[in-house]
Design a protein around this motif. Sequence first.
Motif, PDB file in Angstrom:
ATOM      1  N   ALA A  60     -41.591  31.890  24.332  1.00  0.00           N
ATOM      2  CA  ALA A  60     -42.303  32.013  23.085  1.00  0.00           C
ATOM      3  C   ALA A  60     -42.743  33.501  22.880  1.00  0.00           C
ATOM      4  CB  ALA A  60     -43.556  31.241  22.968  1.00  0.00           C
ATOM      5  N   LEU A  61     -43.284  34.011  23.912  1.00  0.00           N
ATOM      6  CA  LEU A  61     -43.617  35.443  23.791  1.00  0.00           C
ATOM      7  C   LEU A  61     -42.437  36.430  23.534  1.00  0.00           C
ATOM      8  CD1 LEU A  61     -46.207  35.980  26.866  1.00  0.00           C
ATOM      9  CD2 LEU A  61     -46.489  36.066  24.365  1.00  0.00           C
ATOM     10  N   ILE A  62     -41.338  36.140  24.265  1.00  0.00           N
ATOM     11  CA  ILE A  62     -40.084  36.865  24.211  1.00  0.00           C
ATOM     12  C   ILE A  62     -39.254  36.703  22.665  1.00  0.00           C
ATOM     13  CG2 ILE A  62     -37.578  37.078  24.707  1.00  0.00           C
ATOM     14  CD1 ILE A  62     -38.763  36.692  27.766  1.00  0.00           C
ATOM     15  N   ALA A  63     -39.471  35.395  22.244  1.00  0.00           N
ATOM     16  CA  ALA A  63     -38.829  35.158  20.774  1.00  0.00           C
ATOM     17  C   ALA A  63     -39.930  35.867  19.702  1.00  0.00           C
ATOM     18  CB  ALA A  63     -38.812  33.742  20.572  1.00  0.00           C
ATOM     19  N   ARG A  64     -41.181  35.726  19.917  1.00  0.00           N
ATOM     20  CA  ARG A  64     -41.899  36.451  18.971  1.00  0.00           C
ATOM     21  C   ARG A  64     -41.653  37.951  19.175  1.00  0.00           C
ATOM     22  NH1 ARG A  64     -47.933  36.956  19.963  1.00  0.00           N
ATOM     23  NH2 ARG A  64     -47.435  35.545  21.570  1.00  0.00           N
ATOM     24  N   THR A  65     -41.644  38.602  20.214  1.00  0.00           N
ATOM     25  CA  THR A  65     -41.327  40.062  20.098  1.00  0.00           C
ATOM     26  C   THR A  65     -40.003  40.492  19.478  1.00  0.00           C
ATOM     27  OG1 THR A  65     -42.798  40.146  22.192  1.00  0.00           O
ATOM     28  CG2 THR A  65     -41.324  41.961  21.400  1.00  0.00           C
ATOM     29  N   ALA A  66     -38.789  39.490  19.898  1.00  0.00           N
ATOM     30  CA  ALA A  66     -37.652  39.845  19.144  1.00  0.00           C
ATOM     31  C   ALA A  66     -37.730  39.812  17.849  1.00  0.00           C
ATOM     32  CB  ALA A  66     -36.473  38.821  19.694  1.00  0.00           C
ATOM     33  N   LYS A  67     -38.471  38.915  17.176  1.00  0.00           N
ATOM     34  CA  LYS A  67     -38.864  38.652  15.671  1.00  0.00           C
ATOM     35  C   LYS A  67     -39.342  40.229  15.117  1.00  0.00           C
ATOM     36  CE  LYS A  67     -38.880  33.613  15.368  1.00  0.00           C
ATOM     37  NZ  LYS A  67     -39.771  32.604  14.982  1.00  0.00           N
ATOM     38  N   ASP A  68     -40.319  40.274  15.963  1.00  0.00           N
ATOM     39  CA  ASP A  68     -41.016  41.570  15.557  1.00  0.00           C
ATOM     40  C   ASP A  68     -40.032  42.814  15.504  1.00  0.00           C
ATOM     41  OD1 ASP A  68     -43.483  40.336  15.505  1.00  0.00           O
ATOM     42  OD2 ASP A  68     -44.141  41.223  17.412  1.00  0.00           O
ATOM     43  N   ILE A  69     -39.241  42.822  16.619  1.00  0.00           N
ATOM     44  CA  ILE A  69     -38.149  43.899  16.599  1.00  0.00           C
ATOM     45  C   ILE A  69     -37.243  44.131  15.437  1.00  0.00           C
ATOM     46  CG2 ILE A  69     -36.249  44.984  17.786  1.00  0.00           C
ATOM     47  CD1 ILE A  69     -37.811  44.216  20.454  1.00  0.00           C
ATOM     48  N   ASP A  70     -37.008  42.597  15.056  1.00  0.00           N
ATOM     49  CA  ASP A  70     -36.139  42.671  14.010  1.00  0.00           C
ATOM     50  C   ASP A  70     -36.733  43.141  12.577  1.00  0.00           C
ATOM     51  OD1 ASP A  70     -33.723  41.531  15.105  1.00  0.00           O
ATOM     52  OD2 ASP A  70     -34.234  39.228  14.850  1.00  0.00           O
ATOM     53  N   VAL A  71     -38.087  42.658  12.550  1.00  0.00           N
ATOM     54  CA  VAL A  71     -38.807  43.082  11.214  1.00  0.00           C
ATOM     55  C   VAL A  71     -38.806  44.711  11.249  1.00  0.00           C
ATOM     56  CG1 VAL A  71     -40.913  43.193  10.292  1.00  0.00           C
ATOM     57  CG2 VAL A  71     -39.996  40.844  11.032  1.00  0.00           C
ATOM     58  N   LEU A  72     -39.025  45.319  12.428  1.00  0.00           N
ATOM     59  CA  LEU A  72     -39.127  46.818  12.619  1.00  0.00           C
ATOM     60  C   LEU A  72     -37.968  47.543  12.035  1.00  0.00           C
ATOM     61  CD1 LEU A  72     -41.308  47.422  15.661  1.00  0.00           C
ATOM     62  CD2 LEU A  72     -41.935  47.997  13.163  1.00  0.00           C
ATOM     63  N   ILE A  73     -36.754  47.039  12.631  1.00  0.00           N
ATOM     64  CA  ILE A  73     -35.331  47.339  12.313  1.00  0.00           C
ATOM     65  C   ILE A  73     -34.951  47.436  10.664  1.00  0.00           C
ATOM     66  CG2 ILE A  73     -33.092  46.928  12.700  1.00  0.00           C
ATOM     67  CD1 ILE A  73     -33.612  46.200  15.507  1.00  0.00           C
ATOM     68  N   ASP A  74     -35.424  46.085  10.323  1.00  0.00           N
ATOM     69  CA  ASP A  74     -35.244  45.931   8.768  1.00  0.00           C
ATOM     70  C   ASP A  74     -36.020  47.022   7.939  1.00  0.00           C
ATOM     71  OD1 ASP A  74     -33.341  43.860   9.104  1.00  0.00           O
ATOM     72  OD2 ASP A  74     -34.931  42.263   8.845  1.00  0.00           O
ATOM     73  N   SER A  75     -37.424  47.350   8.507  1.00  0.00           N
ATOM     74  CA  SER A  75     -38.155  48.074   7.685  1.00  0.00           C
ATOM     75  C   SER A  75     -37.728  49.792   7.852  1.00  0.00           C
ATOM     76  CB  SER A  75     -39.538  48.210   7.977  1.00  0.00           C
ATOM     77  OG  SER A  75     -39.644  48.618   9.478  1.00  0.00           O
ATOM     78  N   LEU A  76     -36.953  50.091   8.550  1.00  0.00           N
ATOM     79  CA  LEU A  76     -36.278  51.503   8.683  1.00  0.00           C
ATOM     80  C   LEU A  76     -35.539  51.608   7.412  1.00  0.00           C
ATOM     81  CD1 LEU A  76     -35.194  51.444  12.589  1.00  0.00           C
ATOM     82  CD2 LEU A  76     -36.969  52.498  11.427  1.00  0.00           C
ATOM     83  N   PRO A  77     -35.527  53.132   7.156  1.00  0.00           N
ATOM     84  CA  PRO A  77     -34.772  53.511   6.071  1.00  0.00           C
ATOM     85  C   PRO A  77     -33.186  53.331   6.231  1.00  0.00           C
ATOM     86  CG  PRO A  77     -35.790  55.262   6.894  1.00  0.00           C
ATOM     87  CD  PRO A  77     -36.166  54.140   7.809  1.00  0.00           C
ATOM     88  N   SER A  78     -32.529  52.678   5.222  1.00  0.00           N
ATOM     89  CA  SER A  78     -31.152  52.163   5.425  1.00  0.00           C
ATOM     90  C   SER A  78     -30.257  53.684   5.391  1.00  0.00           C
ATOM     91  CB  SER A  78     -30.636  51.561   4.194  1.00  0.00           C
ATOM     92  OG  SER A  78     -30.922  52.090   2.994  1.00  0.00           O
ATOM     93  N   GLU A  79     -29.044  53.676   5.607  1.00  0.00           N
ATOM     94  CA  GLU A  79     -28.069  54.843   5.468  1.00  0.00           C
ATOM     95  C   GLU A  79     -28.058  55.438   4.137  1.00  0.00           C
ATOM     96  OE1 GLU A  79     -24.627  53.409   7.547  1.00  0.00           O
ATOM     97  OE2 GLU A  79     -25.613  53.653   9.521  1.00  0.00           O
ATOM     98  N   GLU A  80     -28.022  54.180   3.341  1.00  0.00           N
ATOM     99  CA  GLU A  80     -27.758  54.377   1.630  1.00  0.00           C
ATOM    100  C   GLU A  80     -29.238  55.397   1.248  1.00  0.00           C
ATOM    101  OE1 GLU A  80     -28.053  50.635   0.212  1.00  0.00           O
ATOM    102  OE2 GLU A  80     -26.121  49.867   1.049  1.00  0.00           O
ATOM    103  N   SER A  81     -30.068  55.447   1.810  1.00  0.00           N
ATOM    104  CA  SER A  81     -31.126  56.548   1.566  1.00  0.00           C
ATOM    105  C   SER A  81     -31.040  57.787   1.894  1.00  0.00           C
ATOM    106  CB  SER A  81     -32.472  55.927   2.155  1.00  0.00           C
ATOM    107  OG  SER A  81     -33.558  56.809   2.071  1.00  0.00           O
ATOM    108  N   THR A  82     -30.422  58.319   0.752  1.00  0.00           N
ATOM    109  CA  THR A  82     -29.866  59.768   0.675  1.00  0.00           C
ATOM    110  C   THR A  82     -31.213  60.967   0.718  1.00  0.00           C
ATOM    111  OG1 THR A  82     -29.553  60.284  -1.450  1.00  0.00           O
ATOM    112  CG2 THR A  82     -27.656  59.382  -0.584  1.00  0.00           C
ATOM    113  N   ALA A  83     -30.869  62.016   0.810  1.00  0.00           N
ATOM    114  CA  ALA A  83     -31.902  62.885   0.988  1.00  0.00           C
ATOM    115  C   ALA A  83     -32.469  63.144  -0.628  1.00  0.00           C
ATOM    116  CB  ALA A  83     -31.407  64.525   1.391  1.00  0.00           C
TER     117      ALA A  83
END
Length: 144
Positions: A60-83
């Motif tokens: 359960a702990l590992i699954a929850r942390t993996a989901k948190d990692i997925d959420v953090l990755i999804d919140s990162l700026p995408s490659e489409e975000s240009t200068a």
Amino acid sequence: MADRLTQLQDAVNSLADQFCNAIGVLQQCAPPASFSNIQTTINKDQPSNPTEEYAQLFAALIARTAKDIDVLIDSLPSEESTAALQAASLRQLEEENHEAALRLEEVVNRGDMLLEKIQSALADIAQSQLRTRSGAPSHQVIDS
């Protein structure tokens, strides 16, 4: 508060810690197994020994942390975000900040005016009380 990359790094480190702890605890608590007699019973409703409880907890702990990692990755700026897009976003934020600063300045000015009125009223009250205590009438009455 840390930036997204630092949060992601912390989450990955936490996941690695959880894996290491899970392996260590399971090795410590697991009963010795004989490879000649392999018999397993799986009862998903109630674990039959503490090792299964630990396994479920760590899963359960590992699954929850993996989901948190997925959420953090999804919140990162995408490659489409240009200068240019980032610069436009920063300009928008600067405009909003400037407008908020103007509103704050107006509120502070109104607050200062109210403070002056309150201080003036308090000074009048204090003067009135001093006159009353000293016996001087607060209003002079003219006798005709």
